[in-house]
Scaffold this motif. Structure first.
Motif, mmCIF file in Angstrom:
data_model
loop_
_atom_site.group_PDB
_atom_site.id
_atom_site.type_symbol
_atom_site.label_atom_id
_atom_site.label_comp_id
_atom_site.label_asym_id
_atom_site.label_seq_id
_atom_site.Cartn_x
_atom_site.Cartn_y
_atom_site.Cartn_z
ATOM 1 N N LEU A 148 -53.375 -32.550 -38.967
ATOM 2 C CA LEU A 148 -52.049 -31.903 -38.083
ATOM 3 C C LEU A 148 -50.856 -32.292 -38.751
ATOM 4 O O LEU A 148 -50.027 -31.297 -39.088
ATOM 5 C CB LEU A 148 -52.159 -32.430 -36.836
ATOM 6 N N LEU A 149 -50.763 -33.410 -39.160
ATOM 7 C CA LEU A 149 -49.385 -33.925 -39.707
ATOM 8 C C LEU A 149 -49.106 -33.399 -41.083
ATOM 9 O O LEU A 149 -47.792 -33.181 -41.451
ATOM 10 C CB LEU A 149 -49.256 -35.461 -39.983
ATOM 11 N N SER A 150 -50.135 -32.842 -41.707
ATOM 12 C CA SER A 150 -49.876 -32.192 -42.959
ATOM 13 C C SER A 150 -49.787 -30.707 -42.968
ATOM 14 O O SER A 150 -49.932 -29.988 -44.081
ATOM 15 C CB SER A 150 -51.054 -32.644 -43.990
ATOM 16 N N ARG A 151 -49.800 -30.095 -41.794
ATOM 17 C CA ARG A 151 -49.993 -28.862 -41.289
ATOM 18 C C ARG A 151 -48.616 -28.354 -40.681
ATOM 19 O O ARG A 151 -49.171 -27.981 -39.450
ATOM 20 C CB ARG A 151 -51.319 -28.159 -40.989
ATOM 21 N N PRO A 152 -47.481 -28.323 -41.228
ATOM 22 C CA PRO A 152 -46.424 -27.869 -40.214
ATOM 23 C C PRO A 152 -46.489 -26.589 -39.699
ATOM 24 O O PRO A 152 -46.064 -26.096 -38.675
ATOM 25 C CB PRO A 152 -45.129 -27.898 -41.103
ATOM 26 N N GLN A 153 -47.261 -25.467 -40.293
ATOM 27 C CA GLN A 153 -47.472 -24.133 -40.050
ATOM 28 C C GLN A 153 -48.434 -24.369 -38.602
ATOM 29 O O GLN A 153 -48.049 -23.323 -37.954
ATOM 30 C CB GLN A 153 -48.132 -23.453 -41.139
ATOM 31 N N THR A 154 -49.154 -25.029 -38.658
ATOM 32 C CA THR A 154 -49.875 -25.192 -37.256
ATOM 33 C C THR A 154 -49.028 -26.081 -36.405
ATOM 34 O O THR A 154 -48.996 -25.418 -35.109
ATOM 35 C CB THR A 154 -51.242 -26.139 -37.503
ATOM 36 N N MET A 155 -48.422 -26.884 -36.417
ATOM 37 C CA MET A 155 -47.644 -27.571 -35.299
ATOM 38 C C MET A 155 -46.450 -26.560 -34.803
ATOM 39 O O MET A 155 -46.056 -26.637 -33.656
ATOM 40 C CB MET A 155 -46.889 -28.939 -36.147
ATOM 41 N N ASN A 156 -46.038 -25.758 -35.801
ATOM 42 C CA ASN A 156 -44.698 -25.020 -35.146
ATOM 43 C C ASN A 156 -45.312 -23.581 -34.205
ATOM 44 O O ASN A 156 -44.501 -23.069 -33.660
ATOM 45 C CB ASN A 156 -44.125 -24.200 -36.415
ATOM 46 N N LYS A 157 -46.880 -23.646 -34.217
ATOM 47 C CA LYS A 157 -47.262 -22.695 -33.315
ATOM 48 C C LYS A 157 -47.367 -23.300 -31.943
ATOM 49 O O LYS A 157 -47.729 -22.421 -30.866
ATOM 50 C CB LYS A 157 -48.546 -22.186 -33.842
ATOM 51 N N MET A 158 -47.078 -24.496 -31.728
ATOM 52 C CA MET A 158 -47.139 -25.036 -30.597
ATOM 53 C C MET A 158 -45.885 -24.951 -29.737
ATOM 54 O O MET A 158 -44.901 -25.076 -30.274
ATOM 55 C CB MET A 158 -47.517 -26.387 -30.441
ATOM 56 N N ALA A 159 -45.856 -24.925 -28.358
ATOM 57 C CA ALA A 159 -44.921 -25.198 -27.460
ATOM 58 C C ALA A 159 -44.133 -26.519 -27.847
ATOM 59 O O ALA A 159 -44.940 -27.467 -28.087
ATOM 60 C CB ALA A 159 -45.193 -25.145 -25.849
ATOM 61 N N PRO A 160 -42.743 -26.767 -28.160
ATOM 62 C CA PRO A 160 -42.131 -27.924 -28.453
ATOM 63 C C PRO A 160 -42.572 -29.055 -27.857
ATOM 64 O O PRO A 160 -42.764 -30.177 -28.432
ATOM 65 C CB PRO A 160 -40.673 -27.513 -28.104
ATOM 66 N N GLU A 161 -42.640 -29.150 -26.735
ATOM 67 C CA GLU A 161 -42.841 -30.326 -25.930
ATOM 68 C C GLU A 161 -44.415 -30.860 -26.228
ATOM 69 O O GLU A 161 -44.828 -31.909 -25.964
ATOM 70 C CB GLU A 161 -42.756 -30.319 -24.243
ATOM 71 N N VAL A 162 -45.223 -29.662 -26.132
ATOM 72 C CA VAL A 162 -46.710 -30.120 -26.699
ATOM 73 C C VAL A 162 -46.690 -30.678 -28.140
ATOM 74 O O VAL A 162 -47.458 -31.546 -28.559
ATOM 75 C CB VAL A 162 -47.650 -28.944 -26.529
ATOM 76 N N ARG A 163 -45.981 -30.004 -28.752
ATOM 77 C CA ARG A 163 -45.918 -30.360 -30.209
ATOM 78 C C ARG A 163 -45.522 -31.808 -30.530
ATOM 79 O O ARG A 163 -46.007 -32.713 -31.159
ATOM 80 C CB ARG A 163 -45.037 -29.435 -31.051
ATOM 81 N N ALA A 164 -44.325 -32.281 -29.559
ATOM 82 C CA ALA A 164 -43.943 -33.726 -29.702
ATOM 83 C C ALA A 164 -45.153 -34.539 -29.317
ATOM 84 O O ALA A 164 -45.394 -35.692 -29.880
ATOM 85 C CB ALA A 164 -42.895 -33.859 -28.774
ATOM 86 N N LEU A 165 -45.841 -34.370 -28.196
ATOM 87 C CA LEU A 165 -47.198 -34.904 -27.680
ATOM 88 C C LEU A 165 -48.293 -35.181 -28.979
ATOM 89 O O LEU A 165 -48.590 -36.315 -29.157
ATOM 90 C CB LEU A 165 -47.814 -34.424 -26.423
ATOM 91 N N MET A 166 -48.456 -34.279 -29.486
ATOM 92 C CA MET A 166 -49.478 -34.091 -30.299
ATOM 93 C C MET A 166 -49.081 -34.897 -31.826
ATOM 94 O O MET A 166 -49.946 -35.421 -32.435
ATOM 95 C CB MET A 166 -49.931 -32.649 -30.846
ATOM 96 N N ILE A 167 -47.798 -34.652 -32.118
ATOM 97 C CA ILE A 167 -47.376 -35.654 -33.220
ATOM 98 C C ILE A 167 -47.396 -37.182 -33.128
ATOM 99 O O ILE A 167 -47.790 -37.800 -33.788
ATOM 100 C CB ILE A 167 -45.909 -35.058 -33.613
ATOM 101 N N TRP A 168 -46.849 -37.431 -31.930
ATOM 102 C CA TRP A 168 -47.009 -38.725 -31.548
ATOM 103 C C TRP A 168 -48.219 -39.450 -31.414
ATOM 104 O O TRP A 168 -48.657 -40.261 -32.202
ATOM 105 C CB TRP A 168 -46.259 -38.776 -29.960
ATOM 106 N N HIS A 169 -49.304 -38.502 -30.662
ATOM 107 C CA HIS A 169 -50.592 -39.010 -30.779
ATOM 108 C C HIS A 169 -51.283 -39.177 -32.272
ATOM 109 O O HIS A 169 -51.779 -40.239 -32.470
ATOM 110 C CB HIS A 169 -51.423 -38.201 -30.050
ATOM 111 N N ALA A 170 -50.806 -38.187 -32.957
ATOM 112 C CA ALA A 170 -51.370 -38.136 -34.315
ATOM 113 C C ALA A 170 -50.904 -39.420 -34.919
ATOM 114 O O ALA A 170 -51.727 -40.082 -35.866
ATOM 115 C CB ALA A 170 -51.218 -36.651 -34.971
#
Length: 300
Positions: A148-170
């Motif tokens: 996930l951390l290596s795929r900004p194109q995937t992260m950018n498809k998430m709603a911003p608040e969900v993206r923050a949660l997933m990056i933090w967890h990752a």
């Protein structure tokens, strides 16, 4: 048969971060690129995290007094604190999902009940196998986090608040990826039990995720949305797809000489921390890392 060599520990490598995502009422129901299949797949993974993290903490805590290395003991405290926070933050996320899909509350409750019952039985029967399951799950979450951390194109498809949660967890899954493995090794866990734990963990995660993803899609009348399914399949299983990219990392686990530290994720961690700070306030206890861990132990 060669054995995995444990790395030199760094007690300050595990940082306890706190975030407080604010889920907007207007956030789209299918918050991943308006795709119900991908959205509900990630939702379903999240449903499993609160009770799953509880399971991981218990399986490691069972053996913590048998660990003599002081730095590994410190790592255990950091691991337990991080996983405890993950469960709590994902529980909040699941409440938000349930505001969009009311059935999600029942699904989370059913998953938690089954996790707790089976985990307790396994700990009573074979605590090392319970720990081996945690080691397997931790490898899967770590490689998924790194991807996930290596795929900004995937992260950018998430709603911003969900993206923050997933990056933090990752970030934190990558950070503590070796702890359960090293505890397993320290208490005499062997290769065969480690492999069996991974096979059981893989089957459990796959079956549970597919089952509840299908239930969510059926509730939303999206199960036969073949256009969205094709897009999801390409995202995850196509050439250079998210899950396709994990195959080699997953299979390396089955080498007798495997150790999680063999994959250097230091640059991904730096990138993840930058991305996270751009998305949401991040709180790190102002005291030393060890003191932060100890203060959080009280909540476990």
């Amino acid at each position: 048969m060669s054995k995995a060599k444990a790395p030199a520990y760094n007690a300050k490598s595990i940082t306890i971060r706190s975030i407080n995502p604010k889920y907007r009422e207007g956030t789209e129901r299918f918050w991943f690129d308006n795709n119900p299949f991908v959205t509900h797949l990630i939702n379903t993974l999240s449903f499993q995290f609160p009770s799953g993290e509880e399971q991981f903490v218990k399986s490691v805590a069972y053996f913590k007094d048998q660990v003599k290395d002081p730095e590994l003991r410190s790592q255990i405290k950091g691991f337990m604190a991080q996983e405890s926070l993950h469960g709590k933050v994902h529980a909040d996320f699941n409440i938000w999902v349930a505001s969009l899909v009311p059935e999600a509350e029942d699904y989370c409750r059913a998953i938690a009940k089954r996790h707790r019952e089976k985990n307790q039985k396994l700990i009573d029967l074979d605590p090392r196998l319970a720990l081996a399951l945690t080691v397997g799950f931790e490898h899967m979450t770590a490689i998924m986090a790194g991807a996930l951390l290596s795929r900004p194109q995937t992260m950018n498809k998430m709603a911003p608040e969900v993206r923050a949660l997933m990056i933090w967890h990752a970030i934190e899954e990558v950070e503590h990826k070796s702890v359960a493995f090293d505890v397993f090794t320290a208490v005499g866990g062997g290769y065969r039990r480690r492999v069996l734990g991974m096979l059981i963990a893989s089957l459990s995660l796959t079956v549970t995720t597919i089952y509840y993803n299908a239930k969510l899609l059926k509730k939303d009348r999206q199960l036969l949305n073949f256009k969205a399914l094709a897009a999801a399949f390409k995202e995850y299983f196509g050439i250079n797809g998210y899950f396709s990219s994990l195959t080699l990392s997953y299979l390396r686990y089955f080498k007798p000489s495997f150790h999680p530290s063999q994959q250097d994720d230091s640059e991904l961690l730096k990138l993840g921390q930058i991305l996270l700070e751009e998305l949401t306030p991040v709180t790190v206890n102002g005291r030393s890392v060890n003191e932060s861990k100890l203060s959080l132990d009280e909540a476990l």
